[in-house]
Scaffold this motif. Sequence first.
Motif, PDB file in Angstrom:
ATOM      1  N   ILE A 178       0.835  -1.098   0.061  1.00 57.17           N
ATOM      2  CA  ILE A 178       0.072   0.064   0.093  1.00 57.17           C
ATOM      3  C   ILE A 178       0.872   1.253   0.016  1.00 57.17           C
ATOM      4  O   ILE A 178       1.750   1.309   0.835  1.00 57.17           O
ATOM      5  N   ASN A 179       0.708   2.171  -0.923  1.00 55.66           N
ATOM      6  CA  ASN A 179       1.515   3.531  -1.099  1.00 55.66           C
ATOM      7  C   ASN A 179       2.957   3.509  -0.626  1.00 55.66           C
ATOM      8  O   ASN A 179       3.362   3.839   0.102  1.00 55.66           O
ATOM      9  N   GLY A 180       3.550   2.393  -1.184  1.00 60.21           N
ATOM     10  CA  GLY A 180       4.855   2.473  -1.280  1.00 60.21           C
ATOM     11  C   GLY A 180       5.563   1.268  -0.251  1.00 60.21           C
ATOM     12  O   GLY A 180       6.851   1.292  -0.051  1.00 60.21           O
TER      13      GLY A 180
ATOM     14  N   ARG B 223      -5.771  10.918 -10.218  1.00 62.42           N
ATOM     15  CA  ARG B 223      -4.255  10.886 -10.816  1.00 62.42           C
ATOM     16  C   ARG B 223      -3.722   9.660 -10.497  1.00 62.42           C
ATOM     17  O   ARG B 223      -3.669   9.419  -9.061  1.00 62.42           O
ATOM     18  N   VAL B 224      -2.883   8.859 -11.248  1.00 67.04           N
ATOM     19  CA  VAL B 224      -2.195   7.694 -10.853  1.00 67.04           C
ATOM     20  C   VAL B 224      -0.754   8.198 -10.673  1.00 67.04           C
ATOM     21  O   VAL B 224      -0.195   8.781 -11.453  1.00 67.04           O
ATOM     22  N   SER B 225      -0.302   8.371  -9.191  1.00 64.47           N
ATOM     23  CA  SER B 225       0.934   9.024  -9.250  1.00 64.47           C
ATOM     24  C   SER B 225       2.136   7.958  -9.210  1.00 64.47           C
ATOM     25  O   SER B 225       3.258   8.640  -9.244  1.00 64.47           O
TER      26      SER B 225
ATOM     27  N   ARG C 132      -3.409  -7.720  -8.627  1.00 60.14           N
ATOM     28  CA  ARG C 132      -4.701  -6.475  -8.551  1.00 60.14           C
ATOM     29  C   ARG C 132      -4.135  -5.405  -8.480  1.00 60.14           C
ATOM     30  O   ARG C 132      -3.561  -5.281  -7.168  1.00 60.14           O
ATOM     31  N   ILE C 133      -4.109  -3.998  -8.979  1.00 64.24           N
ATOM     32  CA  ILE C 133      -3.683  -2.898  -8.571  1.00 64.24           C
ATOM     33  C   ILE C 133      -5.077  -2.133  -8.507  1.00 64.24           C
ATOM     34  O   ILE C 133      -5.810  -2.181  -9.469  1.00 64.24           O
ATOM     35  N   ILE C 134      -5.171  -1.422  -7.500  1.00 70.52           N
ATOM     36  CA  ILE C 134      -6.277  -0.539  -7.228  1.00 70.52           C
ATOM     37  C   ILE C 134      -5.989   0.667  -6.955  1.00 70.52           C
ATOM     38  O   ILE C 134      -4.727   1.116  -6.267  1.00 70.52           O
ATOM     39  N   VAL C 135      -6.587   1.742  -7.347  1.00 78.01           N
ATOM     40  CA  VAL C 135      -6.443   3.004  -7.040  1.00 78.01           C
ATOM     41  C   VAL C 135      -7.868   3.771  -6.702  1.00 78.01           C
ATOM     42  O   VAL C 135      -8.702   3.476  -7.336  1.00 78.01           O
ATOM     43  N   THR C 136      -7.626   3.954  -5.527  1.00 76.58           N
ATOM     44  CA  THR C 136      -8.903   4.822  -4.978  1.00 76.58           C
ATOM     45  C   THR C 136      -9.097   6.160  -4.906  1.00 76.58           C
ATOM     46  O   THR C 136      -8.029   6.933  -5.407  1.00 76.58           O
TER      47      THR C 136
ATOM     48  N   ARG D 194      -6.687  15.828  -3.903  1.00 76.19           N
ATOM     49  CA  ARG D 194      -7.000  14.469  -3.281  1.00 76.19           C
ATOM     50  C   ARG D 194      -5.566  13.521  -3.365  1.00 76.19           C
ATOM     51  O   ARG D 194      -4.706  13.681  -4.401  1.00 76.19           O
ATOM     52  N   VAL D 195      -5.645  12.768  -2.615  1.00 72.32           N
ATOM     53  CA  VAL D 195      -4.528  11.659  -2.446  1.00 72.32           C
ATOM     54  C   VAL D 195      -4.911  10.219  -2.519  1.00 72.32           C
ATOM     55  O   VAL D 195      -5.372  10.066  -1.588  1.00 72.32           O
ATOM     56  N   PRO D 196      -4.958   9.704  -3.792  1.00 74.42           N
ATOM     57  CA  PRO D 196      -5.447   8.317  -3.883  1.00 74.42           C
ATOM     58  C   PRO D 196      -4.432   7.474  -3.095  1.00 74.42           C
ATOM     59  O   PRO D 196      -3.601   7.589  -2.900  1.00 74.42           O
ATOM     60  N   ASN D 197      -5.278   6.372  -2.570  1.00 66.83           N
ATOM     61  CA  ASN D 197      -4.624   5.242  -2.056  1.00 66.83           C
ATOM     62  C   ASN D 197      -4.195   4.122  -3.133  1.00 66.83           C
ATOM     63  O   ASN D 197      -5.141   3.816  -4.188  1.00 66.83           O
TER      64      ASN D 197
END
Length: 305
Positions: free
Chosen positions: A11-13, A67-69, A94-98, A112-115
């Motif tokens: 998750i996030n790195g 935005r996919v960071s 599975r890649i998920i971007v919230t 916004r900061v997507p997870n």
Amino acid sequence: MRLNPSASIWINGQTVTESQATVPVWDRGFLFGESVYETFRTYEGVPWLFVEHYERLVRSAERLHIRVSYSVADLWAVCLRMAEAYLPQEAYLRIIVTGGVSDIVLEPPHERVPNVIVISKVFQPFPAAWYETGAPVVIARVRRNPAFALDPRIKSCNLLNNILAYRDAAQVGAAEAIMLNYEGWVAEGASSNVFIVNARGVLQTPSLDVGLLEGVTRRFVLQLCRQRAIPIEETHLSVEDLQQAREVFITSSLKGILPVTLVDGRPIGDGTVGPVTRQLLRWYNEAIRAYVERVRAGGTPLPYC
Ligand code: PDD
């Protein structure tokens, strides 16, 4: 309790344990289903058609103003590392971007900061018999949501439409539920695309204007056919077209090319896997082998299409 002992989560790195793998209840993915995803599998530990999946993830996210960071190279490195831990077994990824956290309001926040989450687990193959003698499918009673309401080309984590449709398949042990669009044209499976070889021997698949997800595997099959000068029509197909076809198969990143020999209990063609499906399966498997070699040699996830 561990849901799947083989699962690994990032998750996030950070790679985290299952108990640390949490997303806030304020996340718009949880509150509103505002999140997008991609699913794919590995062959010999190499994520298949990774660039195509990443590009579709970005396209789906853009439609929701997310935005996919992470770059394609960032996520490639994460997925490859996770997948290699399972070798000699293959991985499901599975890649998920919230949509990220916000108050409970429909309007997303400006900043916004997507997870970003990657879930991996051991890939569980589908029954071998389905590939040898063909799989049964049913026509779902639930219709595919039309593009003018919620465009199926956005691969969002809100899968209610697909879940409701899939029940019809699960009830009778079928491999897939084929969904029609609001006008009654064949659209796609609950998690796959549909192809037929019609009574005249022409390979056909529903065109995108019917309202369906533009599958990565669908695109790949179209390209395989173009490269080998096999005519293929993107068109409108009725239930009768499907029932009277010589051959039917479905495609997805997990199923690959899956032959279909029964629709609603009625045999397709002579009830066996047809020659066109067999040929495409051979080419598909050859292409996978070549891709794995190419990626292993270069170490980078080259785009295929
Ligand atoms: N499903 N149509 C729908 C509605 C899908 O969910 C999928 C993929 C496909 C096939 O697309 P692709 O070839 O890119 O996998 C078509 C994946 C496997 C899933 O939901 O996990």
